[in-house]
Write a protein that holds these residues in place. Structure first.
Motif, PDB file in Angstrom:
ATOM      1  N   UNK A 259     -10.032 -11.251  -5.198  1.00  0.00           N
ATOM      2  CA  UNK A 259      -9.540 -11.469  -6.558  1.00  0.00           C
ATOM      3  C   UNK A 259      -8.771 -10.270  -7.116  1.00  0.00           C
ATOM      4  N   UNK A 260      -8.868  -9.130  -6.467  1.00  0.00           N
ATOM      5  CA  UNK A 260      -8.137  -7.951  -6.949  1.00  0.00           C
ATOM      6  C   UNK A 260      -6.653  -8.125  -6.662  1.00  0.00           C
ATOM      7  N   UNK A 261      -5.845  -7.671  -7.570  1.00  0.00           N
ATOM      8  CA  UNK A 261      -4.401  -7.739  -7.359  1.00  0.00           C
ATOM      9  C   UNK A 261      -4.035  -6.892  -6.154  1.00  0.00           C
ATOM     10  N   UNK A 262      -3.108  -7.385  -5.361  1.00  0.00           N
ATOM     11  CA  UNK A 262      -2.681  -6.654  -4.186  1.00  0.00           C
ATOM     12  C   UNK A 262      -1.898  -5.409  -4.601  1.00  0.00           C
ATOM     13  N   UNK A 263      -2.283  -4.292  -4.058  1.00  0.00           N
ATOM     14  CA  UNK A 263      -1.582  -3.034  -4.327  1.00  0.00           C
ATOM     15  C   UNK A 263      -0.629  -2.784  -3.179  1.00  0.00           C
ATOM     16  N   UNK A 264       0.638  -2.734  -3.452  1.00  0.00           N
ATOM     17  CA  UNK A 264       1.623  -2.547  -2.388  1.00  0.00           C
ATOM     18  C   UNK A 264       1.985  -1.080  -2.187  1.00  0.00           C
ATOM     19  N   UNK A 265       1.267  -0.191  -2.843  1.00  0.00           N
ATOM     20  CA  UNK A 265       1.499   1.238  -2.666  1.00  0.00           C
ATOM     21  C   UNK A 265       1.164   1.598  -1.222  1.00  0.00           C
ATOM     22  N   UNK A 266       2.072   2.253  -0.559  1.00  0.00           N
ATOM     23  CA  UNK A 266       1.899   2.562   0.864  1.00  0.00           C
ATOM     24  C   UNK A 266       0.788   3.576   1.137  1.00  0.00           C
ATOM     25  N   UNK A 267       0.316   4.276   0.132  1.00  0.00           N
ATOM     26  CA  UNK A 267      -0.723   5.285   0.339  1.00  0.00           C
ATOM     27  C   UNK A 267      -2.129   4.707   0.277  1.00  0.00           C
ATOM     28  N   UNK A 268      -2.257   3.446  -0.127  1.00  0.00           N
ATOM     29  CA  UNK A 268      -3.578   2.842  -0.275  1.00  0.00           C
ATOM     30  C   UNK A 268      -3.804   1.808   0.813  1.00  0.00           C
ATOM     31  N   UNK A 269      -4.994   1.238   0.798  1.00  0.00           N
ATOM     32  CA  UNK A 269      -5.349   0.262   1.803  1.00  0.00           C
ATOM     33  C   UNK A 269      -4.571  -1.037   1.685  1.00  0.00           C
ATOM     34  N   UNK A 270      -4.513  -1.730   2.809  1.00  0.00           N
ATOM     35  CA  UNK A 270      -3.823  -3.012   2.876  1.00  0.00           C
ATOM     36  C   UNK A 270      -4.797  -4.084   3.357  1.00  0.00           C
TER      37      UNK A 270
ATOM     38  N   UNK B 228      -7.211  -7.775   2.957  1.00  0.00           N
ATOM     39  CA  UNK B 228      -8.484  -8.120   2.322  1.00  0.00           C
ATOM     40  C   UNK B 228      -9.529  -7.040   2.594  1.00  0.00           C
ATOM     41  N   UNK B 229      -9.342  -6.253   3.658  1.00  0.00           N
ATOM     42  CA  UNK B 229     -10.275  -5.193   4.025  1.00  0.00           C
ATOM     43  C   UNK B 229      -9.825  -3.825   3.530  1.00  0.00           C
ATOM     44  N   UNK B 230      -8.669  -3.744   2.904  1.00  0.00           N
ATOM     45  CA  UNK B 230      -8.126  -2.494   2.360  1.00  0.00           C
ATOM     46  C   UNK B 230      -8.124  -1.361   3.387  1.00  0.00           C
ATOM     47  N   UNK B 231      -7.637  -1.667   4.583  1.00  0.00           N
ATOM     48  CA  UNK B 231      -7.503  -0.636   5.611  1.00  0.00           C
ATOM     49  C   UNK B 231      -6.366   0.305   5.239  1.00  0.00           C
ATOM     50  N   UNK B 232      -6.642   1.591   5.279  1.00  0.00           N
ATOM     51  CA  UNK B 232      -5.552   2.544   5.089  1.00  0.00           C
ATOM     52  C   UNK B 232      -4.968   2.871   6.468  1.00  0.00           C
ATOM     53  N   UNK B 233      -3.926   3.664   6.489  1.00  0.00           N
ATOM     54  CA  UNK B 233      -3.229   3.970   7.747  1.00  0.00           C
ATOM     55  C   UNK B 233      -4.166   4.651   8.743  1.00  0.00           C
ATOM     56  N   UNK B 234      -5.011   5.552   8.278  1.00  0.00           N
ATOM     57  CA  UNK B 234      -5.950   6.249   9.155  1.00  0.00           C
ATOM     58  C   UNK B 234      -6.933   5.258   9.776  1.00  0.00           C
ATOM     59  N   UNK B 235      -7.500   4.374   8.948  1.00  0.00           N
ATOM     60  CA  UNK B 235      -8.438   3.373   9.444  1.00  0.00           C
ATOM     61  C   UNK B 235      -7.786   2.391  10.398  1.00  0.00           C
ATOM     62  N   UNK B 236      -6.564   2.003  10.082  1.00  0.00           N
ATOM     63  CA  UNK B 236      -5.796   1.088  10.944  1.00  0.00           C
ATOM     64  C   UNK B 236      -5.594   1.716  12.322  1.00  0.00           C
ATOM     65  N   UNK B 237      -5.118   2.956  12.347  1.00  0.00           N
ATOM     66  CA  UNK B 237      -4.871   3.644  13.617  1.00  0.00           C
ATOM     67  C   UNK B 237      -6.157   3.843  14.401  1.00  0.00           C
ATOM     68  N   UNK B 238      -7.239   4.181  13.705  1.00  0.00           N
ATOM     69  CA  UNK B 238      -8.529   4.357  14.377  1.00  0.00           C
ATOM     70  C   UNK B 238      -9.006   3.034  14.981  1.00  0.00           C
ATOM     71  N   UNK B 239      -8.852   1.947  14.243  1.00  0.00           N
ATOM     72  CA  UNK B 239      -9.258   0.634  14.760  1.00  0.00           C
ATOM     73  C   UNK B 239      -8.490   0.291  16.032  1.00  0.00           C
TER      74      UNK B 239
ATOM     75  N   UNK C 150     -15.346   3.998   3.101  1.00  0.00           N
ATOM     76  CA  UNK C 150     -14.726   4.461   1.858  1.00  0.00           C
ATOM     77  C   UNK C 150     -14.639   5.984   1.825  1.00  0.00           C
ATOM     78  N   UNK C 151     -15.526   6.653   2.443  1.00  0.00           N
ATOM     79  CA  UNK C 151     -15.636   8.109   2.586  1.00  0.00           C
ATOM     80  C   UNK C 151     -15.725   8.830   1.244  1.00  0.00           C
ATOM     81  N   UNK C 152     -15.872  10.116   1.321  1.00  0.00           N
ATOM     82  CA  UNK C 152     -15.985  10.936   0.107  1.00  0.00           C
ATOM     83  C   UNK C 152     -14.702  10.921  -0.712  1.00  0.00           C
ATOM     84  N   UNK C 153     -13.572  10.690  -0.051  1.00  0.00           N
ATOM     85  CA  UNK C 153     -12.286  10.686  -0.755  1.00  0.00           C
ATOM     86  C   UNK C 153     -12.026   9.379  -1.498  1.00  0.00           C
ATOM     87  N   UNK C 154     -12.730   8.321  -1.147  1.00  0.00           N
ATOM     88  CA  UNK C 154     -12.508   7.020  -1.762  1.00  0.00           C
ATOM     89  C   UNK C 154     -13.067   6.930  -3.168  1.00  0.00           C
TER      90      UNK C 154
END
Length: 192
Positions: A81-92, A94-105, A168-172
């Protein structure tokens, strides 16, 4: 009828009409949010989390994995239900994966030699495939969690701590309290 009574009835009718219009607009906006993430509600999330846990358990407790994936989607996007954030620095997605998480996966996927996944061709972190395909996004979140040496906990409170520590880590911006609130609001107070 007196003039005052007619005016009150007319005003109430206008109020009711506007309230119905606003409610329908809110429903439409919520529907658009769900569709933006490729789902139509919480039942879709439950189904996708269950399928992912069954297919990609890799020895993990399937029930704990199912709950972890479902709860992560709920917490990260308020169940879509959250509005999609298209900012490239945030998660993408339904799982809000950021670039670091995506690459790790993807690294974990390669390390495990996973060749079972139907989405063999991916177009990268900024692709619509990640953003609008909840199965792909949940699969990647599963791969991300697979890279953690600690098993997924069986209790809600411990899964909230696990999510904060690893996902989410300490930075989230998330918190254990937010996790619990969103899960209870979406799944009920009896959810364990």
């Amino acid at each position: 009828m007196k003039k005052k009574q007619k005016k009150k009835i007319l005003n109430f009718g206008i109020f009711l009409f506007v309230a119905i219009l606003l409610f329908r607009r809110l429903e439409a906006m919520q529907s658009i949010s769900y569709q933006t993430y490729g789902i139509y509600g919480i039942d879709d999330l439950k189904e996708i989390a269950k399928e992912t846990a069954e297919k990609y358990s890799y020895g993990a407790n399937k029930d704990n994995l199912y709950k972890m994936l479902l709860e992560t989607a709920i917490v990260e996007t308020n169940a879509g239900r959250a509005a999609m954030d298209t900012n490239r620095d945030y998660g993408r997605s339904i799982m809000q994966l950021d670039k670091v998480g995506y690459d790790e996966a993807l690294r974990i996927r390669q390390k495990k030699g996973d060749k079972n996944f139907e989405y063999e061709v991916y177009k990268g972190y900024m692709s619509d495939e990640l953003q609008k395909n909840p199965r792909f996004a949940m699969y990647l979140a599963r791969m991300f969690y697979l890279g953690k040496s600690e098993p997924i906990p069986s209790t809600l409170e411990n899964r909230a701590l696990y999510w904060k520590r690893y996902y989410n880590t300490l930075l989230g911006a998330g918190s254990v309290e937010k996790y619990l609130d969103l899960v209870y609001n979406n799944l009920g107070k009896d959810w364990k």
